[in-house]
Scaffold this motif. Sequence first.
Motif, mmCIF file in Angstrom:
data_model
loop_
_atom_site.group_PDB
_atom_site.id
_atom_site.type_symbol
_atom_site.label_atom_id
_atom_site.label_comp_id
_atom_site.label_asym_id
_atom_site.label_seq_id
_atom_site.Cartn_x
_atom_site.Cartn_y
_atom_site.Cartn_z
ATOM 1 N N LYS A 3 0.840 -1.193 0.000
ATOM 2 C CA LYS A 3 0.000 0.000 0.000
ATOM 3 C C LYS A 3 0.875 1.243 0.000
ATOM 4 C CE LYS A 3 -3.436 -2.338 2.812
ATOM 5 N NZ LYS A 3 -4.057 -2.350 4.144
ATOM 6 N N ILE A 4 0.558 2.170 -0.893
ATOM 7 C CA ILE A 4 1.283 3.432 -0.987
ATOM 8 C C ILE A 4 0.305 4.578 -0.798
ATOM 9 C CG2 ILE A 4 2.644 4.961 -2.462
ATOM 10 C CD1 ILE A 4 3.833 2.510 -3.789
ATOM 11 N N LEU A 5 0.664 5.509 0.074
ATOM 12 C CA LEU A 5 -0.121 6.719 0.298
ATOM 13 C C LEU A 5 0.633 7.894 -0.325
ATOM 14 C CD1 LEU A 5 -2.377 8.420 1.588
ATOM 15 C CD2 LEU A 5 -1.093 8.310 3.760
ATOM 16 N N ILE A 6 -0.020 8.584 -1.257
ATOM 17 C CA ILE A 6 0.539 9.770 -1.907
ATOM 18 C C ILE A 6 -0.072 10.988 -1.232
ATOM 19 C CG2 ILE A 6 0.797 11.040 -4.074
ATOM 20 C CD1 ILE A 6 0.067 8.321 -5.493
ATOM 21 N N VAL A 7 0.777 11.870 -0.695
ATOM 22 C CA VAL A 7 0.287 13.060 -0.001
ATOM 23 C C VAL A 7 0.887 14.298 -0.656
ATOM 24 C CG1 VAL A 7 0.021 14.219 2.217
ATOM 25 C CG2 VAL A 7 0.285 11.717 2.143
ATOM 26 N N ASP A 8 0.044 15.047 -1.356
ATOM 27 C CA ASP A 8 0.481 16.269 -2.028
ATOM 28 C C ASP A 8 -0.739 17.144 -2.244
ATOM 29 O OD1 ASP A 8 1.474 18.186 -4.116
ATOM 30 O OD2 ASP A 8 3.243 16.889 -4.007
ATOM 31 N N ASP A 12 -2.196 17.528 -9.723
ATOM 32 C CA ASP A 12 -1.389 17.105 -10.875
ATOM 33 C C ASP A 12 -0.212 16.241 -10.448
ATOM 34 O OD1 ASP A 12 -3.078 18.459 -12.589
ATOM 35 O OD2 ASP A 12 -1.809 20.247 -12.708
ATOM 36 N N ILE A 13 0.407 16.577 -9.329
ATOM 37 C CA ILE A 13 1.522 15.769 -8.813
ATOM 38 C C ILE A 13 1.008 14.391 -8.401
ATOM 39 C CG2 ILE A 13 3.279 15.546 -7.012
ATOM 40 C CD1 ILE A 13 4.040 17.765 -8.852
ATOM 41 N N ARG A 14 -0.111 14.373 -7.670
ATOM 42 C CA ARG A 14 -0.678 13.090 -7.262
ATOM 43 C C ARG A 14 -1.019 12.234 -8.481
ATOM 44 N NH1 ARG A 14 -4.061 16.282 -3.929
ATOM 45 N NH2 ARG A 14 -5.918 15.403 -4.933
ATOM 46 N N ARG A 15 -1.571 12.857 -9.514
ATOM 47 C CA ARG A 15 -1.933 12.124 -10.724
ATOM 48 C C ARG A 15 -0.682 11.560 -11.409
ATOM 49 N NH1 ARG A 15 -4.537 15.965 -13.712
ATOM 50 N NH2 ARG A 15 -6.394 15.654 -12.449
ATOM 51 N N LEU A 16 0.374 12.370 -11.514
ATOM 52 C CA LEU A 16 1.619 11.925 -12.134
ATOM 53 C C LEU A 16 2.203 10.733 -11.375
ATOM 54 C CD1 LEU A 16 4.080 12.289 -14.082
ATOM 55 C CD2 LEU A 16 5.017 13.819 -12.350
ATOM 56 N N VAL A 17 2.227 10.828 -10.061
ATOM 57 C CA VAL A 17 2.781 9.744 -9.241
ATOM 58 C C VAL A 17 1.921 8.487 -9.387
ATOM 59 C CG1 VAL A 17 3.291 8.999 -6.886
ATOM 60 C CG2 VAL A 17 3.936 11.302 -7.636
ATOM 61 N N PHE A 29 -3.395 5.103 -2.408
ATOM 62 C CA PHE A 29 -4.318 6.004 -1.723
ATOM 63 C C PHE A 29 -3.768 7.416 -1.860
ATOM 64 C CE2 PHE A 29 -4.371 1.868 0.218
ATOM 65 C CZ PHE A 29 -5.725 1.575 0.315
ATOM 66 N N GLU A 30 -4.654 8.419 -1.777
ATOM 67 C CA GLU A 30 -4.224 9.803 -1.935
ATOM 68 C C GLU A 30 -4.815 10.698 -0.852
ATOM 69 O OE1 GLU A 30 -4.877 11.479 -5.830
ATOM 70 O OE2 GLU A 30 -4.529 9.546 -6.805
ATOM 71 N N ALA A 31 -4.022 11.696 -0.454
ATOM 72 C CA ALA A 31 -4.489 12.728 0.473
ATOM 73 C C ALA A 31 -3.931 14.065 0.006
ATOM 74 C CB ALA A 31 -4.019 12.424 1.888
ATOM 75 N N THR A 36 -5.558 14.955 6.625
ATOM 76 C CA THR A 36 -6.199 13.863 5.900
ATOM 77 C C THR A 36 -5.244 12.687 5.765
ATOM 78 O OG1 THR A 36 -7.509 15.474 4.655
ATOM 79 C CG2 THR A 36 -7.395 13.242 3.756
ATOM 80 N N ALA A 37 -3.973 12.981 5.525
ATOM 81 C CA ALA A 37 -2.965 11.923 5.382
ATOM 82 C C ALA A 37 -2.873 11.083 6.651
ATOM 83 C CB ALA A 37 -1.607 12.529 5.054
ATOM 84 N N LEU A 38 -2.888 11.724 7.814
ATOM 85 C CA LEU A 38 -2.781 10.978 9.068
ATOM 86 C C LEU A 38 -4.007 10.104 9.307
ATOM 87 C CD1 LEU A 38 -1.148 13.657 11.386
ATOM 88 C CD2 LEU A 38 -0.079 11.610 10.406
ATOM 89 N N LEU A 39 -5.179 10.635 9.011
ATOM 90 C CA LEU A 39 -6.406 9.849 9.167
ATOM 91 C C LEU A 39 -6.394 8.642 8.222
ATOM 92 C CD1 LEU A 39 -9.072 12.688 9.470
ATOM 93 C CD2 LEU A 39 -8.320 11.119 11.269
ATOM 94 N N LEU A 40 -5.989 8.872 6.986
ATOM 95 C CA LEU A 40 -5.943 7.799 6.001
ATOM 96 C C LEU A 40 -4.879 6.766 6.372
ATOM 97 C CD1 LEU A 40 -7.402 6.959 3.450
ATOM 98 C CD2 LEU A 40 -5.823 8.366 2.132
ATOM 99 N N ALA A 41 -3.747 7.239 6.875
ATOM 100 C CA ALA A 41 -2.677 6.321 7.276
ATOM 101 C C ALA A 41 -3.149 5.404 8.402
ATOM 102 C CB ALA A 41 -1.436 7.095 7.713
ATOM 103 N N GLU A 42 -3.899 5.947 9.349
ATOM 104 C CA GLU A 42 -4.439 5.127 10.435
ATOM 105 C C GLU A 42 -5.410 4.079 9.899
ATOM 106 O OE1 GLU A 42 -6.166 7.493 13.535
ATOM 107 O OE2 GLU A 42 -4.327 8.639 13.819
#
Length: 123
Positions: A3-8, A12-17, A29-31, A36-42
Amino acid sequence: MKKILIVDDHVDIRRLVRMTLEFESYEIFEAEDGATALLLAEAVRPDLVLLDVMMPGELDGLDVCCKLKSDPMLLNPRVIMLSARGQAQDCSAGRQAGADAYLVKPFSPLQLIDVIAQQWEHA
């Protein structure tokens, strides 16, 4: 499946990654901000977090990295900081926050894939 979480904050950066990683067998997953990133990571417990340094809101990427690395419930995910700030003190601040790697924007998709592969070797 890893699982990879992209946080940006830039979609456009999230889409590229995401497009770069879609050819691999990752659950992505994206935040768009630190909170939001911390909630999603949990919720999803990512193996790897691709984390922008400069984001709006109360938590920047360095804050998020510290919290991710200090939360025993998350099982110490690998963190790659992504930033337009490429000075030595910026990289050092990322390392002090607990980042496993620091990638300066703009980066190529191949660079990103290489850095991620290195993280799996060290995991």
